[in-house]
Design a protein around this motif. Structure first.
Motif, PDB file in Angstrom:
ATOM      1  N   GLU A  93      81.656 -18.516-110.478  1.00  0.00           N
ATOM      2  CA  GLU A  93      81.699 -17.132-110.004  1.00  0.00           C
ATOM      3  C   GLU A  93      81.065 -16.995-108.629  1.00  0.00           C
ATOM      4  OE1 GLU A  93      79.894 -14.751-113.021  1.00  0.00           O
ATOM      5  OE2 GLU A  93      81.179 -15.567-114.604  1.00  0.00           O
ATOM      6  N   GLY A  94      80.092 -17.852-108.337  1.00  0.00           N
ATOM      7  CA  GLY A  94      79.442 -17.821-107.026  1.00  0.00           C
ATOM      8  C   GLY A  94      80.034 -18.810-106.045  1.00  0.00           C
ATOM      9  N   GLY A  95      81.120 -19.471-106.444  1.00  0.00           N
ATOM     10  CA  GLY A  95      81.737 -20.467-105.586  1.00  0.00           C
ATOM     11  C   GLY A  95      82.687 -19.857-104.567  1.00  0.00           C
ATOM     12  N   LEU A  96      82.956 -20.634-103.535  1.00  0.00           N
ATOM     13  CA  LEU A  96      83.952 -20.288-102.515  1.00  0.00           C
ATOM     14  C   LEU A  96      84.914 -21.461-102.400  1.00  0.00           C
ATOM     15  CD1 LEU A  96      81.500 -18.872 -99.810  1.00  0.00           C
ATOM     16  CD2 LEU A  96      83.012 -17.534-101.289  1.00  0.00           C
ATOM     17  N   SER A  97      86.169 -21.166-102.100  1.00  0.00           N
ATOM     18  CA  SER A  97      87.142 -22.261-102.065  1.00  0.00           C
ATOM     19  C   SER A  97      86.877 -23.234-100.915  1.00  0.00           C
ATOM     20  CB  SER A  97      88.561 -21.709-101.976  1.00  0.00           C
ATOM     21  OG  SER A  97      88.718 -20.936-100.807  1.00  0.00           O
ATOM     22  N   LYS A  98      86.454 -22.736 -99.768  1.00  0.00           N
ATOM     23  CA  LYS A  98      86.119 -23.580 -98.608  1.00  0.00           C
ATOM     24  C   LYS A  98      87.207 -24.609 -98.319  1.00  0.00           C
ATOM     25  CE  LYS A  98      81.144 -23.063 -99.399  1.00  0.00           C
ATOM     26  NZ  LYS A  98      79.908 -23.742 -99.826  1.00  0.00           N
ATOM     27  N   LEU A  99      88.453 -24.178 -98.392  1.00  0.00           N
ATOM     28  CA  LEU A  99      89.581 -25.100 -98.232  1.00  0.00           C
ATOM     29  C   LEU A  99      89.596 -25.753 -96.857  1.00  0.00           C
ATOM     30  CD1 LEU A  99      92.310 -22.935 -99.992  1.00  0.00           C
ATOM     31  CD2 LEU A  99      90.934 -24.766-100.976  1.00  0.00           C
ATOM     32  N   ASP A 100      89.044 -25.076 -95.863  1.00  0.00           N
ATOM     33  CA  ASP A 100      89.004 -25.640 -94.517  1.00  0.00           C
ATOM     34  C   ASP A 100      88.004 -26.779 -94.395  1.00  0.00           C
ATOM     35  OD1 ASP A 100      86.901 -23.895 -94.915  1.00  0.00           O
ATOM     36  OD2 ASP A 100      86.813 -23.219 -92.843  1.00  0.00           O
ATOM     37  N   SER A 101      87.152 -26.947 -95.426  1.00  0.00           N
ATOM     38  CA  SER A 101      86.143 -28.010 -95.398  1.00  0.00           C
ATOM     39  C   SER A 101      86.616 -29.303 -96.058  1.00  0.00           C
ATOM     40  CB  SER A 101      84.860 -27.541 -96.105  1.00  0.00           C
ATOM     41  OG  SER A 101      84.287 -26.446 -95.439  1.00  0.00           O
ATOM     42  N   PHE A 102      87.776 -29.279 -96.700  1.00  0.00           N
ATOM     43  CA  PHE A 102      88.236 -30.456 -97.434  1.00  0.00           C
ATOM     44  C   PHE A 102      88.335 -31.679 -96.530  1.00  0.00           C
ATOM     45  CE2 PHE A 102      90.485 -28.817-101.505  1.00  0.00           C
ATOM     46  CZ  PHE A 102      89.413 -27.972-101.763  1.00  0.00           C
ATOM     47  N   LYS A 103      88.746 -31.474 -95.293  1.00  0.00           N
ATOM     48  CA  LYS A 103      88.923 -32.609 -94.382  1.00  0.00           C
ATOM     49  C   LYS A 103      87.831 -32.705 -93.326  1.00  0.00           C
ATOM     50  CE  LYS A 103      93.981 -32.483 -94.595  1.00  0.00           C
ATOM     51  NZ  LYS A 103      95.212 -32.265 -93.794  1.00  0.00           N
ATOM     52  N   THR A 104      87.168 -31.591 -93.055  1.00  0.00           N
ATOM     53  CA  THR A 104      86.269 -31.560 -91.907  1.00  0.00           C
ATOM     54  C   THR A 104      84.791 -31.590 -92.252  1.00  0.00           C
ATOM     55  OG1 THR A 104      86.321 -29.140 -91.873  1.00  0.00           O
ATOM     56  CG2 THR A 104      87.980 -30.297 -90.565  1.00  0.00           C
ATOM     57  N   ASP A 105      84.418 -31.022 -93.407  1.00  0.00           N
ATOM     58  CA  ASP A 105      82.981 -30.895 -93.700  1.00  0.00           C
ATOM     59  C   ASP A 105      82.752 -30.834 -95.208  1.00  0.00           C
ATOM     60  OD1 ASP A 105      80.283 -30.610 -93.475  1.00  0.00           O
ATOM     61  OD2 ASP A 105      80.323 -28.578 -92.628  1.00  0.00           O
ATOM     62  N   ILE A 106      83.012 -31.948 -95.888  1.00  0.00           N
ATOM     63  CA  ILE A 106      82.839 -32.007 -97.342  1.00  0.00           C
ATOM     64  C   ILE A 106      81.405 -31.668 -97.738  1.00  0.00           C
ATOM     65  CG2 ILE A 106      82.798 -33.604 -99.319  1.00  0.00           C
ATOM     66  CD1 ILE A 106      85.553 -32.724 -98.600  1.00  0.00           C
ATOM     67  N   GLY A 107      80.461 -31.943 -96.846  1.00  0.00           N
ATOM     68  CA  GLY A 107      79.050 -31.690 -97.147  1.00  0.00           C
ATOM     69  C   GLY A 107      78.730 -30.244 -97.445  1.00  0.00           C
ATOM     70  N   ARG A 108      79.623 -29.327 -97.068  1.00  0.00           N
ATOM     71  CA  ARG A 108      79.402 -27.905 -97.333  1.00  0.00           C
ATOM     72  C   ARG A 108      79.769 -27.522 -98.769  1.00  0.00           C
ATOM     73  NH1 ARG A 108      82.952 -24.534 -94.743  1.00  0.00           N
ATOM     74  NH2 ARG A 108      81.579 -22.788 -95.268  1.00  0.00           N
ATOM     75  N   ILE A 109      80.500 -28.376 -99.445  1.00  0.00           N
ATOM     76  CA  ILE A 109      81.027 -28.023-100.768  1.00  0.00           C
ATOM     77  C   ILE A 109      79.963 -28.229-101.842  1.00  0.00           C
ATOM     78  CG2 ILE A 109      82.745 -28.645-102.518  1.00  0.00           C
ATOM     79  CD1 ILE A 109      84.697 -29.179-100.249  1.00  0.00           C
ATOM     80  N   THR A 110      79.796 -27.213-102.685  1.00  0.00           N
ATOM     81  CA  THR A 110      78.772 -27.225-103.728  1.00  0.00           C
ATOM     82  C   THR A 110      79.407 -27.392-105.108  1.00  0.00           C
ATOM     83  OG1 THR A 110      78.883 -24.842-104.115  1.00  0.00           O
ATOM     84  CG2 THR A 110      77.413 -25.603-102.342  1.00  0.00           C
ATOM     85  N   TYR A 111      78.557 -27.576-106.093  1.00  0.00           N
ATOM     86  CA  TYR A 111      79.023 -27.646-107.484  1.00  0.00           C
ATOM     87  C   TYR A 111      79.809 -26.387-107.846  1.00  0.00           C
ATOM     88  CZ  TYR A 111      78.790 -27.573-112.608  1.00  0.00           C
ATOM     89  OH  TYR A 111      79.103 -27.494-113.941  1.00  0.00           O
ATOM     90  N   SER A 112      79.290 -25.224-107.476  1.00  0.00           N
ATOM     91  CA  SER A 112      79.966 -23.962-107.787  1.00  0.00           C
ATOM     92  C   SER A 112      81.360 -23.913-107.169  1.00  0.00           C
ATOM     93  CB  SER A 112      79.137 -22.779-107.291  1.00  0.00           C
ATOM     94  OG  SER A 112      77.893 -22.721-107.953  1.00  0.00           O
ATOM     95  N   ASP A 113      81.476 -24.427-105.957  1.00  0.00           N
ATOM     96  CA  ASP A 113      82.783 -24.457-105.293  1.00  0.00           C
ATOM     97  C   ASP A 113      83.759 -25.334-106.076  1.00  0.00           C
ATOM     98  OD1 ASP A 113      81.561 -22.969-103.264  1.00  0.00           O
ATOM     99  OD2 ASP A 113      81.173 -24.753-102.033  1.00  0.00           O
ATOM    100  N   THR A 114      83.297 -26.502-106.508  1.00  0.00           N
ATOM    101  CA  THR A 114      84.201 -27.417-107.228  1.00  0.00           C
ATOM    102  C   THR A 114      84.660 -26.817-108.545  1.00  0.00           C
ATOM    103  OG1 THR A 114      82.443 -28.664-108.404  1.00  0.00           O
ATOM    104  CG2 THR A 114      83.072 -29.437-106.208  1.00  0.00           C
ATOM    105  N   LYS A 115      83.811 -26.041-109.174  1.00  0.00           N
ATOM    106  CA  LYS A 115      84.207 -25.428-110.440  1.00  0.00           C
ATOM    107  C   LYS A 115      85.162 -24.254-110.221  1.00  0.00           C
ATOM    108  CE  LYS A 115      82.457 -28.322-113.170  1.00  0.00           C
ATOM    109  NZ  LYS A 115      83.354 -29.145-114.004  1.00  0.00           N
ATOM    110  N   LEU A 116      85.111 -23.652-109.045  1.00  0.00           N
ATOM    111  CA  LEU A 116      86.144 -22.686-108.661  1.00  0.00           C
ATOM    112  C   LEU A 116      87.462 -23.410-108.427  1.00  0.00           C
ATOM    113  CD1 LEU A 116      87.297 -19.973-107.722  1.00  0.00           C
ATOM    114  CD2 LEU A 116      86.254 -20.403-105.480  1.00  0.00           C
ATOM    115  N   HIS A 117      87.405 -24.574-107.790  1.00  0.00           N
ATOM    116  CA  HIS A 117      88.629 -25.361-107.559  1.00  0.00           C
ATOM    117  C   HIS A 117      89.329 -25.676-108.872  1.00  0.00           C
ATOM    118  CE1 HIS A 117      86.491 -27.035-103.717  1.00  0.00           C
ATOM    119  NE2 HIS A 117      87.012 -25.839-103.517  1.00  0.00           N
ATOM    120  N   VAL A 118      88.555 -25.992-109.902  1.00  0.00           N
ATOM    121  CA  VAL A 118      89.131 -26.310-111.211  1.00  0.00           C
ATOM    122  C   VAL A 118      89.928 -25.119-111.749  1.00  0.00           C
ATOM    123  CG1 VAL A 118      88.557 -26.773-113.626  1.00  0.00           C
ATOM    124  CG2 VAL A 118      87.448 -28.078-111.826  1.00  0.00           C
ATOM    125  N   VAL A 119      89.377 -23.934-111.610  1.00  0.00           N
ATOM    126  CA  VAL A 119      90.074 -22.729-112.097  1.00  0.00           C
ATOM    127  C   VAL A 119      91.312 -22.464-111.253  1.00  0.00           C
ATOM    128  CG1 VAL A 119      89.844 -20.305-112.716  1.00  0.00           C
ATOM    129  CG2 VAL A 119      87.865 -21.812-112.918  1.00  0.00           C
TER     130      VAL A 119
END
Length: 253
Positions: free
Chosen positions: A122-148
């Motif tokens: 619920e607190g995650g963000l998709s951060k799709l622009d970070s997939f190739k440029t800045d993976i370090g920005r992606i958090t656990y919450s973001d990955t669980k949003l990706h799953v949904v």
């Protein structure tokens, strides 16, 4: 009797779900990170059909895992249970986001797909622009949003499959910690129910469940444009396209 494959079933909720399904008379194939853990899992999950090993932090091993699973024949359900919490961002992203995508694309299409998410999505963000440029920005919450997001994309594209996501709650597993406040049994009951139940409430798709009840998910997961960008980014990172058409024809049951 159904046949189910469960990722990350050497311990925790995956192992508990496997034991519950076997106790109901279903066939279960386990997954472990490596061969040693796989041997231990077969001891702990009496009655499992077999175990397949692969480290999901490696894209190559995840692709090989799909090949191993397909060599075992068709499954009625796949539970995407494997996940990391305390890990570097790149490993979180590879295991929690890319591995379910790869396996969804490559494993023979089952009748039911269950994806383990978290209330933290619920607190995650998709951060799709970070997939190739800045993976370090992606958090656990973001990955669980990706799953949904993946679950809801599957629901749109594969009308013959029941695909749903689950929040198991904060339960006392190795990941959740001994002090986790929620009921451990309720932590695996929903995915077991979604995998095999003939309850009409379980024969739905694109929903988010908490303790066998539909609940609202992060609205970002429902954005079809974001879902398409997500699938495109995953394709470009893995070299694997999401198949719009069935690998093999199936019918919902």
């Amino acid at each position: 009797m159904a046949r189910i494959f469960i990722t990350g079933s050497a311990d925790g909720l995956g192992q508990l779900a496997a034991n519950a399904l076997i106790s109901q008379g279903h066939k279960v194939v386990l997954h472990a990170r490596n061969a040693a853990r796989g041997r231990e899992a077969l001891v702990k999950v009496c009655g499992a059909e077999t175990v397949v090993a692969a480290d999901l932090s490696s894209v190559d091993e995840t692709i090989q895992l799909a090949e191993k699973v397909n060599a075992l024949g068709r499954f009625d359900a796949v539970i995407h249970n494997a996940g990391l919490y305390h890990a570097p961002a790149k490993e979180l992203f590879t295991v929690n986001t890319l591995a379910p995508y790869i396996l969804t694309c490559l494993v023979q299409k089952p009748q039911r797909l269950i994806y383990l998410s978290s209330d933290m999505h619920e607190g995650g963000l998709s951060k799709l622009d970070s997939f190739k440029t800045d993976i370090g920005r992606i958090t656990y919450s973001d990955t669980k949003l990706h799953v949904v997001m993946l679950c809801k994309a599957v629901e749109r594209k594969w009308s013959e499959v029941y695909a749903n996501a689950v929040n198991p709650g904060w339960v006392p597993t190795k990941m959740g910690g001994a002090g986790a406040p929620e009921n451990l049994e309720k932590g695996f009951q929903t995915q077991v129910w979604l995998a095999v139940s003939n309850d009409e409430r379980a024969k739905v798709s694109g929903r988010f469940f908490y303790h066998q009840k539909e609940v609202r998910s992060n609205p970002e997961a429902d954005d079809e444009q974001l879902q398409e960008i997500f699938l495109t980014q995953c394709k470009e990172l893995t070299g694997i396209s999401f198949p719009d058409e069935a690998l093999h024809s199936i019918c919902k049951t």
